[in-house]
Design an enzyme around this catalytic site. Structure first.
Site, PDB file in Angstrom:
ATOM      1  N   GLU A 292       0.898  -1.156   0.000  1.00  0.00           N
ATOM      2  CA  GLU A 292       0.000   0.000   0.000  1.00  0.00           C
ATOM      3  C   GLU A 292       0.936   1.205   0.000  1.00  0.00           C
ATOM      4  O   GLU A 292       1.325   1.723   1.040  1.00  0.00           O
ATOM      5  CB  GLU A 292      -0.912   0.019   1.223  1.00  0.00           C
ATOM      6  N   CYS A 327      -1.893   9.100   3.319  1.00  0.00           N
ATOM      7  CA  CYS A 327      -1.757   8.525   1.984  1.00  0.00           C
ATOM      8  C   CYS A 327      -3.021   8.736   1.168  1.00  0.00           C
ATOM      9  O   CYS A 327      -3.012   8.590  -0.056  1.00  0.00           O
ATOM     10  CB  CYS A 327      -1.418   7.043   2.069  1.00  0.00           C
TER      11      CYS A 327
END
Length: 546
Positions: A292, A327
């Site tokens: 990720e 993020c």
């Protein structure tokens, strides 16, 4: 990834006096948050083979708000990795448990999870972790408490029998009597979990527990700047009954961790962090990795202009909460020309101006310096037609150390046609992990240019399509990739709770977080067992060779 709804009751359930009195008596805690300072530095240890250990060298972490050395981390160097290598190698490929082995561990982990969920629901415990998060990764109290809240709700979701339900199998009838096939979720065995600084509790807890649930033995490595949070959380899990041998915890620099991975050869590694490091690890580990990584996340405002105040507030939260260090933070805002004619930019300017260092609604940036961020702004403003919408200045009157960044929430407008030019595209799409975004405008007949810009991106984490026009939404969603995409008037890019998948799409290495599907995808593989017990048909004889 923070759900803000339902948090106020957590903050108000006890008086500040009650909290300050009880935090000193938390049985698992080895630190007192309010007393961590240069004169009383906290210490962070390593955990291997069931023992908390020190090391021959210590790394000192500066307070991100004043530079004072306030945490000492026992950092393992390359000469000290052998116990961690041995610990991982001692775990077999079939894991600590699986559907055929030690199934009582599914129940044990369900009980541990229930106890941990209850602990985190206590106001004195949630306050302890929220304030500890604030000390190492400064964000507003509400944002820090939101991280604790999401973690606690995740644990609630996997109490009791929910752990073993993750390993649910299926059966298919065979070709003849006595034959049937069964599909099982199987652990990898020795695994590693590597997580970043920006969510020092939520990301490592969710991934660590998922690894444990499926039967793996994880080694956890958290960014050294914030590792104290998970050290304390592991102590809480031990108090709740997690066997101390189940998880190893290491503090080291990147080179040391890389050497450990190459020597220990974990069967799977979960990495959350920068794209550059992710790509290196993918090669070093020969693809045995789930990622990720970076998220240059976009939001498209459709042609229907509705609820300007609400949409502006969400845009501000998406771009600048946690100083943009998510993020999932909004990096690029595409405004339909109808929105350009609204008061949106004016409202965004006013909302950004409300943010201040005093309450940490804007604060230190831990991966970019002030000079680096302002230099990026300067380069963007050299593009034809670009202009500064607001910000673009360093914060004043603070003691944030120069190794970190400190700028006002910033937005730069860049014309869409200029963004798409080859000599500009990579510059505009550079992810600045701080309070910064690019804004652009598209005409009613330019949606294809917007979709072209999306197609050329390399990271596909979160996205938002702010529109209640179903045909517009259909067009954008059908021609984009992002793994977590919000659509509709209330669409956002940040604030993911624990009740839906969070992760990228478009990459077979992509890792999810939060849901049963994410846990099974990341932390287990498929194993098929075919039973064929007979009987052998009567009058069977050996056939001719084939």
């Amino acid at each position: 990834m923070i759900a803000l709804l339902g948090l106020r009751h957590l903050k108000n359930r006890a008086s500040s006096f009650y909290l300050s009195r009880l935090v000193h008596s938390l049985p698992f805690a080895t630190v007192k948050v309010d007393e961590i300072s240069g004169s009383q530095p906290a210490e962070v240890l390593n955990l291997v083979k069931g023992s908390w250990t020190r090391s021959s060298s210590w790394t000192t972490i500066p307070d991100p708000l004043n530079g004072e050395p306030f945490i000492k981390v026992a950092e393992v160097d390359q000469k000290g990795i052998q116990p961690f290598v041995e610990s991982l190698r001692q775990c077999p490929k079939h894991g600590l448990h699986n559907p055929f082995k030690a199934p009582e561990r599914y129940l044990m982990l369900g009980d541990v999870t229930a106890k941990a969920a209850h602990k985190l629901s206590l106001p004195e415990v949630s306050d302890f972790f929220a304030k500890l998060i604030q000390r190492v990764s400064p964000k507003s109290y509400q944002q820090a408490l939101g991280e604790v809240y999401v973690t606690q709700k995740f644990l609630e979701n996997f109490c009791g029998d929910q752990v073993r339900f993750l390993a649910r199998s299926f059966g298919v009838p065979g070709n003849h009597l006595g034959q049937r096939s069964h599909g099982f979720r199987w652990p990898y065995g020795p695994v590693t979990v590597i997580t970043p600084f920006n969510f020092p509790l939520e990301i490592p807890v969710l991934q660590l527990m998922g690894a444990l649930y499926m039967g793996n033995k994880p080694l956890l490595k958290v960014d050294t700047k914030v590792c104290i949070v998970m050290e304390q959380m592991l102590r809480l899990l031990h108090e709740c009954g997690l066997p101390v041998e189940d998880v190893d915890f290491i503090n080291s620099d990147g080179n040391t961790m890389n050497k450990l991975l190459l020597e220990a050869k974990p069967r799977m590694t979960l990495f959350t962090g920068s794209s550059r490091v992710a790509e290196k690890l993918a090669v070093d580990l020969k693809g045995r990795i789930k990622l990720e990584d970076a998220g240059f996340d976009w939001k498209i405002l459709g042609p229907d202009v509705l609820e300007e105040d609400y949409v502006a507030w969400v845009c501000d939260q998406d771009a600048y909460a946690c100083s943009g260090q998510k993020c999932s933070a909004q990096s690029l805002l595409f405004m339909h020309e109808n929105w350009s004619r609204s008061s949106l930019i004016h409202k965004l300017t006013d909302l950004a101006a409300r943010r201040k260092l005093d309450d940490l609604t804007v604060g230190p940036v831990l991966t970019f310096t002030t000079e680096a961020m302002l230099d990026h702004v300067k380069k963007l403003l050299e593009i034809k037609g670009s202009k500064l919408l607001f910000g673009g200045e360093a914060l004043q009157n603070h003691s944030i150390p120069k190794i970190y960044g400190a700028i006002k929430p910033t937005a730069v407008f860049v014309p869409l046609e200029e963004i798409l030019k080859d000599n500009n595209y990579e510059l505009v799409m550079k992810e600045i992990f701080g309070p910064f975004q690019v804004v652009t405008e598209y005409k009613h007949n330019q949606l294809h240019l917007v979709l072209n810009a999306l197609e050329r991106m390399h990271a596909h984490l979160t996205a938002a399509v702010v529109s209640n026009d179903p045909l517009f939404v259909q067009e954008v969603v059908g021609n984009s990739v992002n793994g977590t995409t919000y659509v509709g008037l209330r669409a956002r890019t940040t604030g993911a709770p624990q009740n839906h998948w969070f992760g990228p799409a478009g990459d077979p290495r992509g890792a999810g977080i939060g849901t049963p599907e994410a846990i099974k995808l990341v932390w287990s593989c498929h194993r098929e067992v075919i039973y064929d017990v007979g009987p052998v048909p009567k009058n069977w004889s050996t056939p001719n060779s084939t």
